[in-house]
Structures are given as structure tokens and as C-alpha cells.
Motif scaffolding. Structure first.
Motif, PDB file in Angstrom:
ATOM      1  N   GLU A 126      49.587  52.365 162.767  1.00  0.00           N
ATOM      2  CA  GLU A 126      48.515  53.145 163.361  1.00  0.00           C
ATOM      3  C   GLU A 126      48.312  54.399 162.519  1.00  0.00           C
ATOM      4  OE1 GLU A 126      49.172  53.951 167.448  1.00  0.00           O
ATOM      5  OE2 GLU A 126      49.376  51.847 168.031  1.00  0.00           O
ATOM      6  N   LEU A 127      47.313  54.349 161.661  1.00  0.00           N
ATOM      7  CA  LEU A 127      47.003  55.472 160.786  1.00  0.00           C
ATOM      8  C   LEU A 127      45.738  56.167 161.268  1.00  0.00           C
ATOM      9  CD1 LEU A 127      47.607  53.848 157.265  1.00  0.00           C
ATOM     10  CD2 LEU A 127      49.261  55.006 158.744  1.00  0.00           C
ATOM     11  N   ARG A 128      45.453  57.315 160.675  1.00  0.00           N
ATOM     12  CA  ARG A 128      44.244  58.063 161.039  1.00  0.00           C
ATOM     13  C   ARG A 128      42.990  57.428 160.458  1.00  0.00           C
ATOM     14  NH1 ARG A 128      48.305  61.852 160.121  1.00  0.00           N
ATOM     15  NH2 ARG A 128      48.761  63.127 161.966  1.00  0.00           N
ATOM     16  N   VAL A 129      43.183  56.442 159.602  1.00  0.00           N
ATOM     17  CA  VAL A 129      42.059  55.681 159.049  1.00  0.00           C
ATOM     18  C   VAL A 129      42.370  54.198 159.259  1.00  0.00           C
ATOM     19  CG1 VAL A 129      41.470  57.425 157.336  1.00  0.00           C
ATOM     20  CG2 VAL A 129      43.099  55.617 156.752  1.00  0.00           C
ATOM     21  N   PRO A 130      41.347  53.360 159.315  1.00  0.00           N
ATOM     22  CA  PRO A 130      41.607  51.931 159.542  1.00  0.00           C
ATOM     23  C   PRO A 130      42.252  51.264 158.329  1.00  0.00           C
ATOM     24  CG  PRO A 130      39.272  52.319 159.138  1.00  0.00           C
ATOM     25  CD  PRO A 130      39.899  53.665 159.258  1.00  0.00           C
ATOM     26  N   LEU A 131      43.122  50.299 158.601  1.00  0.00           N
ATOM     27  CA  LEU A 131      43.652  49.445 157.550  1.00  0.00           C
ATOM     28  C   LEU A 131      42.688  48.272 157.387  1.00  0.00           C
ATOM     29  CD1 LEU A 131      47.484  49.315 158.304  1.00  0.00           C
ATOM     30  CD2 LEU A 131      46.386  50.263 156.274  1.00  0.00           C
ATOM     31  N   VAL A 132      42.211  48.070 156.190  1.00  0.00           N
ATOM     32  CA  VAL A 132      41.239  47.014 155.915  1.00  0.00           C
ATOM     33  C   VAL A 132      41.911  45.925 155.099  1.00  0.00           C
ATOM     34  CG1 VAL A 132      39.064  46.458 154.752  1.00  0.00           C
ATOM     35  CG2 VAL A 132      39.299  48.609 156.020  1.00  0.00           C
ATOM     36  N   VAL A 133      41.673  44.683 155.482  1.00  0.00           N
ATOM     37  CA  VAL A 133      42.284  43.538 154.815  1.00  0.00           C
ATOM     38  C   VAL A 133      41.189  42.619 154.297  1.00  0.00           C
ATOM     39  CG1 VAL A 133      43.849  41.568 155.047  1.00  0.00           C
ATOM     40  CG2 VAL A 133      44.297  43.681 156.334  1.00  0.00           C
TER      41      VAL A 133
ATOM     42  N   PRO B  46      40.991  69.803 149.610  1.00  0.00           N
ATOM     43  CA  PRO B  46      42.098  70.773 149.653  1.00  0.00           C
ATOM     44  C   PRO B  46      43.287  70.277 150.458  1.00  0.00           C
ATOM     45  CG  PRO B  46      40.277  71.480 151.063  1.00  0.00           C
ATOM     46  CD  PRO B  46      39.770  70.327 150.263  1.00  0.00           C
ATOM     47  N   GLY B  47      43.035  69.398 151.415  1.00  0.00           N
ATOM     48  CA  GLY B  47      44.145  68.863 152.202  1.00  0.00           C
ATOM     49  C   GLY B  47      45.121  68.066 151.353  1.00  0.00           C
ATOM     50  N   VAL B  48      44.598  67.406 150.313  1.00  0.00           N
ATOM     51  CA  VAL B  48      45.473  66.648 149.410  1.00  0.00           C
ATOM     52  C   VAL B  48      46.360  67.604 148.627  1.00  0.00           C
ATOM     53  CG1 VAL B  48      45.530  65.096 147.431  1.00  0.00           C
ATOM     54  CG2 VAL B  48      43.841  64.737 149.243  1.00  0.00           C
ATOM     55  N   ARG B  49      45.741  68.684 148.107  1.00  0.00           N
ATOM     56  CA  ARG B  49      46.533  69.679 147.375  1.00  0.00           C
ATOM     57  C   ARG B  49      47.612  70.278 148.272  1.00  0.00           C
ATOM     58  NH1 ARG B  49      42.786  73.924 146.502  1.00  0.00           N
ATOM     59  NH2 ARG B  49      43.366  74.403 148.655  1.00  0.00           N
ATOM     60  N   ASP B  50      47.252  70.619 149.520  1.00  0.00           N
ATOM     61  CA  ASP B  50      48.228  71.213 150.444  1.00  0.00           C
ATOM     62  C   ASP B  50      49.340  70.222 150.760  1.00  0.00           C
ATOM     63  OD1 ASP B  50      46.621  73.424 150.428  1.00  0.00           O
ATOM     64  OD2 ASP B  50      45.682  73.004 152.376  1.00  0.00           O
ATOM     65  N   PHE B  51      48.977  68.947 150.927  1.00  0.00           N
ATOM     66  CA  PHE B  51      49.993  67.919 151.205  1.00  0.00           C
ATOM     67  C   PHE B  51      50.979  67.815 150.047  1.00  0.00           C
ATOM     68  CE2 PHE B  51      51.008  63.508 149.983  1.00  0.00           C
ATOM     69  CZ  PHE B  51      51.970  63.231 150.939  1.00  0.00           C
ATOM     70  N   MET B  52      50.468  67.826 148.833  1.00  0.00           N
ATOM     71  CA  MET B  52      51.344  67.707 147.670  1.00  0.00           C
ATOM     72  C   MET B  52      52.313  68.882 147.592  1.00  0.00           C
ATOM     73  SD  MET B  52      48.798  66.265 144.706  1.00  0.00           S
ATOM     74  CE  MET B  52      48.449  64.505 144.570  1.00  0.00           C
ATOM     75  N   GLU B  53      51.804  70.093 147.783  1.00  0.00           N
ATOM     76  CA  GLU B  53      52.675  71.260 147.696  1.00  0.00           C
ATOM     77  C   GLU B  53      53.676  71.273 148.845  1.00  0.00           C
ATOM     78  OE1 GLU B  53      54.772  74.092 146.467  1.00  0.00           O
ATOM     79  OE2 GLU B  53      53.138  73.279 145.251  1.00  0.00           O
ATOM     80  N   ARG B  54      53.217  70.881 150.038  1.00  0.00           N
ATOM     81  CA  ARG B  54      54.116  70.832 151.197  1.00  0.00           C
ATOM     82  C   ARG B  54      55.220  69.811 150.983  1.00  0.00           C
ATOM     83  NH1 ARG B  54      50.382  69.990 154.437  1.00  0.00           N
ATOM     84  NH2 ARG B  54      50.578  67.757 154.853  1.00  0.00           N
ATOM     85  N   THR B  55      54.855  68.688 150.392  1.00  0.00           N
ATOM     86  CA  THR B  55      55.844  67.629 150.139  1.00  0.00           C
ATOM     87  C   THR B  55      56.887  68.082 149.122  1.00  0.00           C
ATOM     88  OG1 THR B  55      54.199  65.928 150.643  1.00  0.00           O
ATOM     89  CG2 THR B  55      56.141  65.241 149.385  1.00  0.00           C
ATOM     90  N   ARG B  56      56.422  68.726 148.052  1.00  0.00           N
ATOM     91  CA  ARG B  56      57.367  69.240 147.052  1.00  0.00           C
ATOM     92  C   ARG B  56      58.355  70.212 147.689  1.00  0.00           C
ATOM     93  NH1 ARG B  56      52.488  70.153 144.066  1.00  0.00           N
ATOM     94  NH2 ARG B  56      52.098  68.509 142.522  1.00  0.00           N
ATOM     95  N   GLN B  57      57.826  71.120 148.512  1.00  0.00           N
ATOM     96  CA  GLN B  57      58.690  72.120 149.123  1.00  0.00           C
ATOM     97  C   GLN B  57      59.697  71.475 150.066  1.00  0.00           C
ATOM     98  OE1 GLN B  57      58.939  75.267 148.355  1.00  0.00           O
ATOM     99  NE2 GLN B  57      60.571  75.595 149.864  1.00  0.00           N
ATOM    100  N   GLU B  58      59.238  70.551 150.893  1.00  0.00           N
ATOM    101  CA  GLU B  58      60.149  69.875 151.820  1.00  0.00           C
ATOM    102  C   GLU B  58      61.207  69.078 151.059  1.00  0.00           C
ATOM    103  OE1 GLU B  58      57.767  67.552 154.438  1.00  0.00           O
ATOM    104  OE2 GLU B  58      57.033  69.282 155.577  1.00  0.00           O
ATOM    105  N   ALA B  59      60.798  68.473 149.957  1.00  0.00           N
ATOM    106  CA  ALA B  59      61.763  67.711 149.156  1.00  0.00           C
ATOM    107  C   ALA B  59      62.829  68.631 148.589  1.00  0.00           C
ATOM    108  CB  ALA B  59      61.036  66.972 148.028  1.00  0.00           C
TER     109      ALA B  59
ATOM    110  N   SER C 283      47.746  63.457 154.343  1.00  0.00           N
ATOM    111  CA  SER C 283      47.171  64.751 153.981  1.00  0.00           C
ATOM    112  C   SER C 283      46.255  65.303 155.066  1.00  0.00           C
ATOM    113  CB  SER C 283      46.387  64.625 152.674  1.00  0.00           C
ATOM    114  OG  SER C 283      45.217  63.847 152.860  1.00  0.00           O
ATOM    115  N   GLU C 284      45.688  64.401 155.887  1.00  0.00           N
ATOM    116  CA  GLU C 284      44.747  64.783 156.946  1.00  0.00           C
ATOM    117  C   GLU C 284      43.546  65.548 156.380  1.00  0.00           C
ATOM    118  OE1 GLU C 284      46.460  66.151 160.754  1.00  0.00           O
ATOM    119  OE2 GLU C 284      48.419  65.962 159.781  1.00  0.00           O
ATOM    120  N   ASP C 285      43.224  65.291 155.119  1.00  0.00           N
ATOM    121  CA  ASP C 285      42.071  65.964 154.538  1.00  0.00           C
ATOM    122  C   ASP C 285      40.791  65.447 155.188  1.00  0.00           C
ATOM    123  OD1 ASP C 285      41.086  67.593 151.947  1.00  0.00           O
ATOM    124  OD2 ASP C 285      39.766  65.870 152.310  1.00  0.00           O
TER     125      ASP C 285
END
Length: 925
Positions: free
Chosen positions: A906-913, A793-806, A715-717
Motif C-alpha cells: 500500500e503505497l501513496r501511488v498506485p502500483l501498475v502492472v 524538493p521533496g526528493v532532495r529532502d528525502f535524500m538528505e534525510r536518508t543520509r543523515q539517518e544512515a 519522498s512524499e514529493d
């Protein structure tokens, strides 16, 4: 023996219309149903029947309308998009050379029934291609070798015997009409006995034999259903007449004369070009028609190209690949040496093993099959021990001869679900290297949404080929014999075909994946390298404390008895807590509790959801739920696990399935170790029974909130990214955003609400679902969601963008390119479409998480390979990897595993284990 295929054209068209997306050609004409029908017809032609007839309903009324004016009165008008495809379908059918029958006054079913019985009585093998259950009434024995079988072209299922009909419907073929009369048919507006479903109808017919018998004994049937039966008695004879397929329709010519004509290539070329059926065009003469353009078929005008998405598997198979092969039984050293030479000369070969058990860890090897080219193969038997079995080579001699080839990493091996074969060969002293291709995984990566990836299904789907099934050579049920007792001739026909068909499937599937770089990367970099990793994990197994499990079983049993006694006291009488019927009678008829959930047949349900809905109204449902939970733990784990300990290793060896969940998540079975509850004390107690041997420890490494981190990445929020990069508790950070507080001011209830929102939105939770989970009003829950989206809002935009692309593409992808096809993303049914949209949002996160875990497993396995057994990877459960480690190596293992797991993407946030260690799995978690 002559073969006749009867095609239920009306069924074909309707099913294709509702199964495929609303496709159009470049001119905007609807083509979805037409596309499905054309591909099914091409697959039929690939089977080369002697005769074939395409039958459709004629316009106008039939004799059934005269019998019952309300017949089919509730059917809605034909949708315009479907009506527009009827005539083009008929044009293509006739151009392909199929006789097309439309008989006024009767239905297509009656025409098919007449042709089928006439032909079968004359010794013809009749195949009725349909999805209509009504045709099961035609199945019966015939003289002179004739037969009738029903093939569902959508699912590939076959009905050809009374036993198969009983297994599917619970009644014999000659009882189907009576069953339909009792049940009625909502589609045709034939009203049956109210609340009488297939189980009730089958029960009555089992007891009274026929509809007449049920009618005669109606007074004996008690309860509300008995009243319903007696109310329906006057209309049951008419029902029987309406649902009986007429088999004496006057026809102008006999079935045996209805042969296929030569196809009209010019007409087909024109029609295929008009509707954009490019694969069909290539099938005509190897080249597209002049002016034809690739990927003109679109999803409502987009350039998605159905052939590039989920329906690629609907393309008609190359008829040449569907031909039978020629196979050799290898019983002499000279034959074996000749095959060794073939294998040495080949760049790659397909192989398969035959055993006497499905348990790869205990199975005895009976024989090996090989193939180096399509339509040829061999079977090398060495373990067939039935009386009179021919002399065979010794197993050790065969394996010694094959070992250099199997262990040569430069020699590519091809298999179908080869992990099993790798296990078996390893236990027999052959450690396979160079396992390069797996047709099950090729199919799975190409179209994960397909329901089945077994060889029989893939051969039918991609080759148009009916394989010899195991039951064909070994029998089924109580009469099934072990493969070692199958004759060499039959064994060769079955086993060599496996290797041959594997090679053929690879020839079809490999180019499909290679044409899509993202899919090719998933297959090459994730799925194939994972096969030997899983094989090693399964071979390692996990040590269990049997005595501890026995103690837990005894405790669970005592608590079940206590719950049973409490339930008896609450009910005021004894009853079986294991009987849904008795529980339902007690709750709804005696205690008069309201029905909250109903079964598919409209009966009051007593499943978990129903009991939870009643739990606030009466204490008894709570007690029943507790009893069921204890019983499930006992039967599934504490009683069962000791029985599954391998006597040779003293360990439990689960089986992992790569081609299970469409998102790519691994599943496990025999036993399923991924569903042990971790939020209850009893579930954690079961984990305590998974122990480390003396001198070693259990280490568990678990990704922290991996799917939420993937959501932040996709989402890059900014606010979500900031929460993860700062290391804050994500649920407190979300609560702070939503409720306008500092993180320190967030209450536990607010954090709980934020956690429900964080996870719920990923799974498509509605305001109603959130309200139910949090115990708040729907309006308040909707306000929470609105606040969430205002802060993220980035999450909302990601969801709508994903629906449209699907909607545009017909699929969604993970970060690494794995695809999930969404067949209902443009469905007319709002419920189906909403479900597909929820899957579109969740699948990239769940699928990416699965890919990350798999990539980590591959890297950790490479690292562990050089450590001489100091640490073993023994379990994978969702986002967790479990190891058995030498005490002195625990810290090094934790550091190395955590580093490799964190570096798996490699994500925009760290993966924590997170990691823990202990003497058992519960301590380590």
C-alpha cells in the motif's frame, strides 16, 4: 596435541580501527578498535588454546631501520583516536590472562615467527591470528606432528598448506619472500620492481624458481617490465632481507611456557564498564557491572548502539555452543525407531540431506541427518557403496519411516539453506511441510551485509566453532570422492554435525531477530514463506526450444567470424580477439591509441569500459566490443542452455538465491536467467527460445517503474505523487517540470534527459555521469539536476534525510523493515563514505521493490495452489513474473496476477502492472 595461538596484536588493532565505525563511549572516548579487538580475543578464548600470546610492536627503531633508513618512512603518524586505544587494549589483554610481548629492536612479526617455528618444531599446533600475507612464508612441514596455520579473523579464511598458498598467491610458501622482494611493499616503503604485481612475480618464480634465479636471468626478460627488473636488481637482495621474518629472536622463555593466566575479573569489569562493552560484561559473571547501562556505546554520541546494528555478529559467541557434539550412526531398525520416537517427542528438529550431486533435480539421496537437541545428532546412511561398506538400512524403509514426520505441518523443521533439501526430498517422494526455520535466512535477515551465510562461516561467526568441512572427509580437486564413497564414520562426523550445528545456530540467531520486530516480520512474513514458493518455481522449470538455440548459436558463430575478419582487416594483421594481451598490444603499442582505463596493477585495460572510451577514436574497438558481445551470448546462453536441459523433465531448472544481494533482490544461477539482455535484438531472440508447450501460453507480468513509484512514496514529493496518481508518463512529466513545458511540448530528447535524471539520481549519479550519458557538458548536466531538485524538493529532502539517518543509525530500512547495514557510512575515506551514502539512498527503493515482488509471489503461489496446474509460475526476473498457462485460462491468470501484484504493498501511488502473453517469452514481454 598442544595448541598455541599467536595473535598479531598490531594487525588486530589496525584492522579493527579501519573496519569498524568511529565508536565512542558515553564519555566520548574512542572505542571502535578496542571493541573489535576485545571481541576477537573473546572468540579466541572460546577456542580454549593451551597457550596464547598477544604480540605488539615495541616503540622505537628496529634492525630493519638500520639496514634501510627509509624503511616505513612514508607511514603517517598514528591517528589520535587510535593512539588513545593502544594502552587500554594492552590493559584488557593482560587482564584477560594473555601473555603480552613487546621486544625492542624487532617487529611483532619477528617475535611471532620465532615463537611459531620453535613451537611447531616441538610438535605443537600453531595458529597465527593475522591478516598479514607475509606470514605465509612460515608454512612448511614439521616433524612430530607440529604445524602452522594462518587464520584471518576478519574473513575467517585459513592458510595451512602449500596448496592453499599457491591457490591464493600463485607461489609456494617458500617463494613468498622472493615474491615480496620482487613486488615490494608500499606500506613499508620497500620499493620493488616497478609495475611488478603478484601475477608477474609469480610468473617469474614459476619459470626461474627463486629470486636468485630471476636475477640471473634478468637479461632474458623483455619489454618494459624487463627494463624495470634490471633497474631494480641492485636493491633486490636488500628487499629480500627486509621482508624476511626473523625467526631467531632471543626470548626470555620458551613458547610452551606461555600459558594463559586466570583472568582478572575485577579489572575487566572496570574496563568493560568504562568502555561500554556490555556483552563482555555479561560474559564475566552473567550480569552487568553495577552502574553499567545498556547501549552506552554510540556512534559519535548518538544512541545507535553498534551491537544493535551491523556489528552484532561481532559479539563473542557463547563458548558452550562451540563444544563438539556426540553423534550416532544409525544402521539398524532399532536405532531408527529410537530416533523416530525422539522426533515425535520433540517440538522441532533440524535435518540435512547428503547426496551425490549439487544438482538438486538429479541428485541421489545418500543419507539423512537429524538433531533434536544441541551437541547431539545422528546420521542415517543408506547409499554408501564403497568396497567393504557396512550394512545399511534401505532408503525406501528410512523414507517411509520419516515421511509422516516430514509431511506433518505441525512438526517444525529447521534447516540451513533448506530449499535444496526440500528439492531432494520431493524428488524422492517426500513433500516436506512445516519447514519453519532456516538459519541461512536468519543470518541474512539479521545482517544482510555479511559476506557469507554458509554454515561453516556462520558456525565460526556465531558459535566460535570450526566445522568439519566437506573437503575434510571427501578430499578436494581431482582426488575428491563422491559422498557415497566416504566412510560411515567420517560421513557421520560431517553430516550429523550439520544438523546439530543448524540447531545451535537457530538457538543463537532466533532471539536476535525476535528482538527486532521489523526484522522478525521480514523473516516470518517474507523470507520463510518464500522458500517453498521458490522450490516450486525451480521444480516447474521452463521449456526451451533446443533447435532454436542451435540455430542462434550457428548465426552468432557466423557473425563472430565476420567480426573477426573485419578486425583483421582494420588491424592489417591477424590477432586473437579473445586475448587481452594481444588486443592491448595492438591498440596501444601499434595503433598508439591513448590509454583511457588502467587495471589495478596500473596496466592499460582493454575491458568493456576501456573499449567504449576508445570507440569514438577508432573503429577497431567497436568491432572488438561487438565480437565480445556475440561471444558472451553464445557461450553463456545459446551453447550452454541446451546442455542444461534436464533429461527427465525436458526443461531448464534455474536456482534462486535469497541470501545473495544485501537489498533482498533474488539472484539466479545454473543458469542465470536474470542477465539476458532485453534491449538488444540478440537478447530478445534468446527469449524466443523459452517456449510454452502445446495448448499453453507464456504470460509475463511486469511492474511498471516500481522503484520510481517507491521514491514518490518515500519522498512524499507533491509533484512526483501527482505525476503518478494522474497516470502521466513519468519521464514526460519530469521533463515538463524541469524544462518548464507542457507535457505535450516535451521533445523526445528532453524526455530522454528526464529519464536519465529520474533513474540516475536513485543510483547516485553525479553531474559527470549524467553528462557522459547524455553527451552534454558537465555544467549543463549540473543545471539539469538543479532544475530537477527545484521542481521536486521533496526528493532532495528525502535524500538528505536518508543520509543523515544512515549516519546516525548505521543502517537504512525498506518500507517493510528490511535493513541494509552501511559499514562505511562514517568512513574517513571520502570515496568509501560517498559509496555508502549512494547505497543508503538506493537500498530502500531497490529493497522495497524486492520485498514487494516477493510478497506478490507468495500470494500468487497460494492462489495457484488450488488451480490444479492450470497455471505455473516458472520465472522471476527483477520486477517481472513469468507464467506458463493453459490457453483458456490466460485472461483469468492475467487478471488475478495483476490484482495480487498491485495489492502487494500500500503505497501513496498506485502500483501498475503490465502484462503480455505469447507462444514464447519474447512475445509475452
Amino acid at each position: 596435541m598442544p595448541k598455541l595461538v599467536l595473535i598479531d596484536g598490531s594487525s588486530y588493532l589496525y584492522r579493527a580501527f579501519h573496519a569498524l565505525p568511529p565508536l565512542t563511549n558515553s564519555a566520548g572516548e574512542p572505542t571502535g578498535a578496542l571493541f573489535g579487538v576485545v571481541n576477537m580475543l573473546r572468540a579466541t578464548l572460546a577456542e580454549r588454546p593451551d597457550c596464547a600470546v598477544f604480540v605488539v610492536d615495541a616503540p622505537g627503531k628496529t634492525f630493519r631501520d638500520d639496514l634501510y633508513p627509509e624503511y616505513k618512512a612514508n607511514r603517517s603518524a598514528l591517528p589520535d583516536d587510535l593512539r588513545a586505544q593502544v594502552q587500554p587494549m594492552c590493559d584488557i589483554v593482560q587482564a584477560l590472562g594473555f601473555p603480552l610481548l613487546r621486544i625492542a629492536g624487532v617487529e611483532a612479526d619477528d617475535v611471532i615467527g620465532t615463537l611459531a617455528l620453535e613451537a611447531a618444531r616441538e610438535g605443537t599446533e600453531v595458529t597465527i591470528s593475522t591478516g598479514d600475507k607475509d606470514f605465509a612464508q612460515l608454512l612448511q612441514p614439521f616433524d612430530d606432528g607440529g604445524s602452522i596455520r594462518l587464520v584471518n579473523t576478519m574473513s575467517g579464511s585459513v592458510l595451512d598448506t602449500d596448496e592453499a598458498v599457491i591457490a591464493k598467491f600463485g607461489v609456494r610458501a617458500n617463494q613468498i619472500v622472493d615474491m615480496l622482494a620482487l613486488m615490494g611493499d608500499a606500506i613499508d616503503n620497500v620499493k620493488g620492481v616497478d609495475k611488478c604485481g603478484p601475477k608477474t612475480a609469480a610468473k617469474w618464480l614459476a619459470e626461474y624458481g627463486t629470486l636468485d634465479g630471476v636475477i640471473e636471468n634478468a637479461e632474458k626478460i623483455g619489454g618494459k617490465i624487463g627494463e624495470n627488473l634490471r633497474t631494480a636488481l641492485p636493491r633486490l637482495p636488500l628487499n629480500r632481507e627486509l621482508v624476511t621474518i626473523k625467526t631467531d629472536v632471543p626470548l626470555d622463555q620458551p613458547a610452551k611456557s606461555m600459558t594463559l593466566r586466570d583472568r582478572d575479573v575485577d579489572t575487566l569489569r572496570t574496563l568493560y564498564a568504562r568502555y561500554g562493552f556490555n556483552a563482555a560484561l555479561r560474559d564475566l559473571d552473567g550480569t552487568p557491572a553495577p552502574g553499567a547501562t545498556e547501549r552506552k556505546v554510540s556512534m559519535r554520541g548518538t544512541e545507535a548502539g553498534w551491537a544493535r546494528t551491523g556489528a552484532a555478529s561481532a559479539e563473542a559467541p557463547d563458548p558452550r555452543l562451540g563444544e563438539k557434539g556426540e553423534y550416532e550412526t544409525v544402521t539398524t531398525r532399532e536405532q531408527l525407531d529410537a530416533w523416530i520416537a525422539k522426533l515425535q517427542a520433540a517440538d522441532a528438529f533440524a535435518f540435512d540431506v547428503e547426496t551425490d550431486s549439487l544438482d538438486a533435480h538429479t541428485a541421489n539421496l545418500v543419507g539423512v541427518s537429524l538433531a533434536t537437541q544441541a551437541h547431539a545428532g545422528c546420521y542415517i546412511p543408506f547409499g554408501h557403496d564403497y568396497p567393504g561398506a557396512p550394512a545399511q538400512l534401505k532408503r525406501e524403509d528410512v523414507l517411509d519411516a520419516l515421511r509422516p514426520l516430514f509431511t506433518d505441518a505441525s512438526k517444525k523443521k529447521i534447516g540451513q539453506h533448506g530449499k535444496y533439501d526440500l528439492h531432494v526430498l520431493r524428488t524422492h517422494g517426500v513433500a516436506v511441510r512445516g519447514y519453519a526455520e532456516d538459519t541461512m535466512l536468519e543470518s541474512f535477515v539479521f545482517n544482510a551485509g555479511a559476506s557469507r551465510h554458509d554454515m561453516d562461516s556462520l558456525a565460526k561467526r556465531y558459535l566460535g566453532y570450526d566445522t568439519v568441512r566437506y573437503e575434510d572427509v571427501a578430499g578436494k580437486g581431482a582426488k575428491q570422492i563422491p559422498f557415497s564413497h566416504v566412510s560411515l564414520e567420517d560421513a557421520t562426523r560431517y553430516a550429523a554435525e550439520d544438523a546439530d550445528v543448524t540447531l545451535r545456530l537457530h538457538a543463537v540467531l532466533r532471539p536476535k531477530i525476535a528482538a527486532e520486530p521489523s526484522l522478525d516480520a521480514v523473516y516470518r512474513d517474507i523470507e520463510m514463506p518464500l522458500v517453498p514458493v521458490l522450490e516450486r518455481i525451480e521444480s516447474n522449470g521452463v521449456l526451451v526450444d533446443v533447435a532454436e538455440l542451435r540455430r542462434q548459436s550457428a548465426d552468432l558463430g557466423k557473425r563472430m567470424l565476420d567480426a573477426q575478419q573485419l578486425a583483421t582487416n582494420l588491424a592489417g594483421r591477424t590477432f586473437s580477439l579473445d586475448s587481452p594481451k594481444q588486443v592491448g598490444q595492438l591498440l596501444f603499442e601499434e595503433l598508439k591509441l591513448p590509454v583511457q582505463v588502467k587495471t589495478s596493477t596500473g596496466q592499460p585495460s582493454v575491458n568493456e569500459e576501456a573499449l567504449e572510451a576508445l570507440a569514438d577514436l577508432h573503429e577497431l574497438p567497436k568491432v572488438i566490443l561487438e565480437y565480445r558481445g556475440l561471444a558472451k551470448l553464445r557461450s553463456t546462453y545459446t551453447d550452454k542452455l541446451p546442455e542444461m536441459v534436464n533429461p527427465s523433465t525436458g526443461r531448464v531448472h534455474t536456482s534462486y538465491h535469497q541470501a545473495g544481494a544485501a537489498t533482498g533482490r533474488l539472484a539466479s544461477s545454473d543458469p542465470n536467467l536474470q542477465n539476458i539482455p532485453i534491449r538488444t535484438d540478440d537478447g530478445r531472440r534468446i527469449r524466443r527460445a523459452f517456449v510454452a508447450p502445446e495448448g499453453r501460453r507464456i504470460v509475463a507480468c511486469d511492474y511498471s517503474q516500481i522503484e520510481l513509484r517507491i521514491m514518490a512514496h518515500l519522498s512524499e514529493d507533491p509533484n512526483l505523487l501527482r505525476a503518478f496518481t494522474s497516470g502521466d508518463d513519468i519521464h514526460r512529466a519530469t521533463a515538463a517540470e524541469v524544462f518548464g513545458r507542457t507535457i505535450e511540448e516535451v521533445t523526445n530528447n528532453e524526455r530522454r534527459a528526464a529519464k536519465a535524471i529520474n533513474f540516475g539520481l536513485m543510483y547516485g549519479m553525479s553531474a559527470f555521469g549524467l553528462a557522459k550519458q547524455l553527451g552534454i557538458g558537465r555544467g549543463e548536466a549540473q543545471d539539469y539536476i538543479a532544475l530537477y531538485f527545484s521542481r521536486y524538493p521533496g526528493v532532495r529532502d528525502f535524500m538528505e534525510r536518508t543520509r543523515q539517518e544512515a549516519r546516525e543509525r548505521g543502517f537504512v530500512e525498506t518500507v517493510f523493515g528490511r535493513r541494509l547495514h552501511l559499514e562505511n557510512i562514517q568512513a574517513r575515506n571520502q570515496g568509501l563514505r560517498a559509496g555508502a551514502e549512494r547505497a543508503a539512498i538506493n537500498a530502500p527503493m531497490q529493497g522495497t521493490a524486492a520485498d514487494i515482488v516477493k510478497r506478490a509471489m507468495i500470494e500468487i503461489d497460494r492462489w495457484l495452489a488450488g488451480l490444479g496446474g492450470r497455471a505455473l509460475m516458472i520465472l522471476q526476473v527483477h520486477d517481472e513474473l513469468v507464467f506458463e498457462v493453459e490457453e483458456a485460462f490466460v485472461e483469468e491468470l492475467v487478471a488475478g496476477a495483476k490484482d495480487r501484484m498491485a495489492a502487494a504493498a500500500e503505497l501513496r501511488v498506485p502500483l501498475v502492472v503490465d502484462a503480455g502473453q505469447g507462444l514464447n517469452w519474447d512475445e509475452a514481454h
